[in-house]
Motif scaffolding. Structure first.
Motif, PDB file in Angstrom:
ATOM      1  N   PHE A  24       0.991  -1.305   0.059  1.00 42.98           N
ATOM      2  CA  PHE A  24      -0.053  -0.100  -0.014  1.00 42.98           C
ATOM      3  C   PHE A  24       0.969   1.192  -0.113  1.00 42.98           C
ATOM      4  O   PHE A  24       0.426   2.101  -0.597  1.00 42.98           O
ATOM      5  CB  PHE A  24      -0.939  -0.109   1.337  1.00 42.98           C
ATOM      6  N   GLY A  25       2.095   1.343   0.593  1.00 41.45           N
ATOM      7  CA  GLY A  25       2.908   2.258   0.723  1.00 41.45           C
ATOM      8  C   GLY A  25       3.541   2.583  -0.760  1.00 41.45           C
ATOM      9  O   GLY A  25       3.623   3.830  -1.132  1.00 41.45           O
ATOM     10  N   LEU A  26       3.751   1.338  -1.615  1.00 43.10           N
ATOM     11  CA  LEU A  26       4.205   1.490  -2.872  1.00 43.10           C
ATOM     12  C   LEU A  26       3.176   2.198  -3.873  1.00 43.10           C
ATOM     13  O   LEU A  26       3.456   3.161  -4.723  1.00 43.10           O
ATOM     14  CB  LEU A  26       4.500   0.376  -3.364  1.00 43.10           C
ATOM     15  N   ILE A  27       1.817   1.967  -3.461  1.00 42.44           N
ATOM     16  CA  ILE A  27       0.789   2.604  -4.197  1.00 42.44           C
ATOM     17  C   ILE A  27       0.718   4.179  -4.021  1.00 42.44           C
ATOM     18  O   ILE A  27       0.592   4.878  -5.053  1.00 42.44           O
ATOM     19  CB  ILE A  27      -0.707   1.968  -3.950  1.00 42.44           C
ATOM     20  N   SER A  28       0.889   4.541  -2.876  1.00 42.89           N
ATOM     21  CA  SER A  28       1.125   5.957  -2.370  1.00 42.89           C
ATOM     22  C   SER A  28       2.348   6.433  -2.972  1.00 42.89           C
ATOM     23  O   SER A  28       2.407   7.668  -3.577  1.00 42.89           O
ATOM     24  CB  SER A  28       1.224   5.922  -0.792  1.00 42.89           C
ATOM     25  N   LEU A  29       3.363   5.726  -3.234  1.00 40.55           N
ATOM     26  CA  LEU A  29       4.448   6.266  -4.016  1.00 40.55           C
ATOM     27  C   LEU A  29       4.062   6.651  -5.458  1.00 40.55           C
ATOM     28  O   LEU A  29       4.789   7.708  -5.528  1.00 40.55           O
ATOM     29  CB  LEU A  29       5.785   5.511  -3.708  1.00 40.55           C
TER      30      LEU A  29
END
Length: 787
Positions: free
Chosen positions: A463-468
């Motif tokens: 989910f952090g990579l989606i934010s990135l």
């Protein structure tokens, strides 16, 4: 972000944190008007009240009353309970005469049995046992009542097994598994326990194999408030922590689920374990596990719950239980690493990634981790110096422990806001998110290799990579979207931040601080756009100060926060000397009547004495008047040599009302064989991989600890090499120091309670037993040893 979106996102984060904890257990308490076919918390509470009127450890006067009460309640339900009695020796050499209460609801099919289990004995010698485990017994009694009210006939036999002697060494469970005919047919065990008096009830699996089928079936039972995760499962399997269910797993290869709560850990095993301190929401939570699982597994084929695969699993507010196979661990990890590298290259291609700003992000994030962890670790050490009386709470979790968690979590967040306010001024927040994602990928890689149960942390990374990706594509992303993408990190991490210091003690508060920083790092897509980071840092710092003041206000001992203290009287029959002794570092007005620190001789009394949970030695010992207390009678009933082996029978008979007998050898002496009351200790494999036996493959000089019921003697049948001369040290203890006719000890003040986990309020006789060289000719067949 604009001012309003920033405020809205902040409110949403606070609400999601609150909802994470609020939604984890039932908030509605079922009352006495609840349908007879449903579990009623208040009906269960009535059982807790009746069970916990007095301390009822095995051998106490109230123990028999509690046993009779539970038996009568089962009879009123139309069942036919039996009392299983016998001698049990735990793997640690604890011996007792447990009395298990057992009943059965006969199923329609000839299938494996579902066992519902808890224990009814309280911890010696002052705990009322309301939570541990009166709450478990009450949950089963009320759950069975509600189930029978439905008039269902289950397919599987349902066995109610209320064990005894759990607090002494899992003796009742050992007796049932080894010697009851119903044990062999067990298919699954549901065990209800407690290590505190409130909070969430956590589900922990016990299995010798893999957890795939058990998690799958647990999920199908539709438990409404499951609180569990595979990280706790992995850690639990590594630690030497035992429950009654462990006996089923180790000796019977039977699978099961533990359900236990740990909040308010300071009440555990103390005189504060009363029904008034039991959290009703927690009792409701236990019932919310039992009823659907009882309904499901009483009908399900539970003859084989073994599996060829393990599952990663964790609970979330939205989806209850998320699970997937261990086989996905490396796949998800490789996907995370690949996407991380790909997004950095993609961002660089779009001129949205700047390596100089990434380096600045690493500096800021690592500085936050270092400062938060170091200041919390050092801060707790300082607090122990300022408040030395905290050491008297052996649980490691003080009465104001929740305030300290808030203090250091808020301080860690304050550090993050202030550091990022000074060093985190990036033109693009994507650059600042790289460092937390990189650290999290390292954590996930280490988990995949060494602690697979923690591998679901990769969900946070994904989910952090989606934010990135969103940050790379948009200079000012939607605030609500960024908050939504942060929810998995909040749901997964915040319970650990709150529970780790409760479960493992405030000494690991620094772990909560580090986790707080790791969570903050994944919220950079939200917090990074705030214009007033330093102001938020100051507010968090101010709140931290407020809570440390609140903790200081609650740092003293009161009637609601009583001081645990200790005092014992030891009469050394060998030297004809006596001492007062205490385990307390901080003396109080009660113990100062007997202890003078300047006259301390505790060193002489700390070798091979009175094994306890935390191996705590005497801190002070002072000379005391010699009292005329009757010694145990020690008879040598048989002594013969066959070949090169010496056979010896020793009988130790108490001559006063005692509750405990400890026997040590002066060296690490391994017997060729030894029976205690005609029972042998069994070999077991410790978690270090080595095989031990309490009598023949020993690991310390404590040979055994015997808890007699109605002063039954201890009979030892020993075999050892004829040239050996074992020497024993005997400690005979009674828990009657405050009521013994030889003493006039005043009652404790209202702001004091007996310290748990040790032999306390005891009159102890210390005596050496020496085995003499074998004499070829004997006139008497019975010899009394007086040494």
């Amino acid at each position: 972000m604009q001012k309003f979106p920033s405020l809205l996102s902040f409110v949403l984060i606070i609400c999601s944190l609150a909802y994470t904890f609020y939604s984890s257990k039932p908030q509605l308490i079922t009352d006495l008007k609840t349908s007879k076919q449903e579990f009623s918390t208040l009906r269960a509470l009535e059982h807790v009240k009746n069970i916990s009127k007095e301390s009822h450890y095995l051998g106490s006067s109230a123990h028999e009353e509690v046993k009779t009460y539970i038996k009568n309640e089962l009879q009123q339900l139309g069942l036919h309970p039996e009392i299983q009695t016998g001698v049990s020796i735990s793997k640690n050499g604890t011996i007792s005469h447990p009395q298990n209460i057992i009943a059965r609801i006969k199923g329609s099919n000839n299938t494996k049995s579902l066992v519902l289990m808890s224990h009814y004995d309280s911890s010696p010698h002052s705990s009322y046992g309301a939570s541990d485990a009166g709450s478990g017994v009450a949950t089963i009694l009320e759950g069975i009542r509600a189930y029978l009210a439905t008039n269902k006939i289950p397919k599987n036999d349902i066995i109610i097994c209320i064990t005894d002697g759990e607090e002494l060494g899992l003796n009742g469970a050992e007796l049932f598994v080894n010697k009851h005919s119903w044990a062999e047919n067990t298919g699954l065990v549901l065990n209800f326990e407690a290590r505190g008096s409130g909070g969430n009830s956590y589900m922990l699996i016990e299995t010798n194999g893999k957890n795939g089928k058990m998690i799958d079936e647990f999920s199908k039972a539709n438990v409404k408030y499951p609180v569990t995760n595979s990280l706790a499962y992995s850690i639990y399997k590594m630690l030497p922590n035992d429950t009654d269910l462990t006996v089923f797993r180790e000796k019977g290869d039977k699978d099961g689920f533990n359900f236990a709560f740990i909040d308010d850990h300071f009440d555990y095993h103390t005189a504060n374990d009363t029904w008034q301190n039991l959290d009703l929401n927690t009792l409701q939570h236990q019932g919310s596990y039992l009823m659907p699982l009882l309904s499901y597994f009483s009908e399900k084929d539970i003859s084989n719950l073994k599996s060829n695969q393990d599952f990663i699993y964790f609970n979330t507010p939205a989806f209850d239980l998320v699970k997937y196979p261990f086989g996905w661990i490396y796949t998800l990890l490789f996907i995370g690493i690949f996407l991380f590298i790909a997004l950095i290259l993609y961002g660089k291609f779009l001129y949205r990634i700047d390596f100089k700003e990434i380096l600045m992000g690493f500096t800021a994030f690592l500085l936050c981790l270092l400062l938060a962890g170091a200041l919390t670790f050092g801060g707790w050490q300082l607090l122990n110096i300022i408040y030395p009386h905290y050491q008297e709470i052996q649980h490691g979790f003080t009465y104001n422990g929740y305030q300290y968690i808030l203090v250091f979590v808020l301080m860690s967040i304050a550090i993050c806001f202030k550091v990022y306010g000074k060093f985190g001024k990036s033109k693009n927040q994507a650059n600042l998110l790289i460092a937390p994602l990189f650290i999290w990928l390292i954590i996930c890689t280490m988990a995949a290799i060494y602690l697979k149960g923690a591998s679901y942390f990769i969900i946070i990374v994904l989910f952090g990579l989606i934010s990135l990706f969103v940050l790379i594509r948009q200079k000012k992303p939607n605030a609500i979207l960024m908050v939504l993408l942060s929810f998995p990190a909040i749901y997964i991490l915040s319970p650990f931040i709150a529970s780790f210091p409760v479960a493992l003690g405030l000494k690991i508060l620094f772990v909560s601080s580090v986790l707080s920083v790791l969570l903050f790092g994944m919220l950079i897509p939200v917090f990074g756009f705030y214009n007033r980071k330093k102001l938020l840092g100051n507010i968090c710092l101010l709140l931290s100060i407020v809570f440390i003041i609140a903790a200081h206000i609650k740092s003293d001992f009161t009637t609601k926060r009583p001081k645990p203290n200790s005092l014992v009287y030891i009469l050394d029959k060998d030297q004809n000397k006596a001492v007062w002794a205490t385990y307390d570092t901080t003396l109080d007005s009660w113990s100062k009547n007997y202890i003078i620190p300047k006259e301390n001789i505790a060193e002489a009394y700390n070798a091979n004495t009175l094994k306890s949970k935390y191996q705590k030695p005497f801190i002070y010992a002072n000379q005391a008047p010699i009292k005329n207390i009757e010694s145990p009678k020690i008879d040598l009933n048989k002594d013969t040599i066959i070949g090169n082996q010496r056979y010896l029978e020793l009988c130790i008979s108490p001559q006063r009302d005692i509750q405990r007998l400890d026997l040590y050898t002066n060296t690490l002496f391994n017997f060729n064989s030894l029976k205690a009351n005609n029972e042998e200790a069994q070999n077991f494999e410790y978690y270090d991989g080595n095989t031990y036996n309490a009598f023949t493959k020993r690991w310390d000089q404590n040979l055994l600890t015997y808890f007699p019921n109605k002063n039954q003697p201890l009979e030892l049948h020993m075999k050892f090499h004829k040239d050996s001369l074992p020497k024993f040290m005997l400690y005979e203890s009674s828990y009657d120091l405050l009521t013994n006719e030889h003493f006039s000890i005043p009652s404790r003040e209202k702001n004091m309670i007996p310290k748990p986990f040790i032999v306390n309020d005891a009159v102890i006789i210390k005596k050496t037993i020496e085995i003499e060289e074998y004499q070829e000719k004997k006139i008497d067949t019975t010899k009394t040893l007086d040494k």
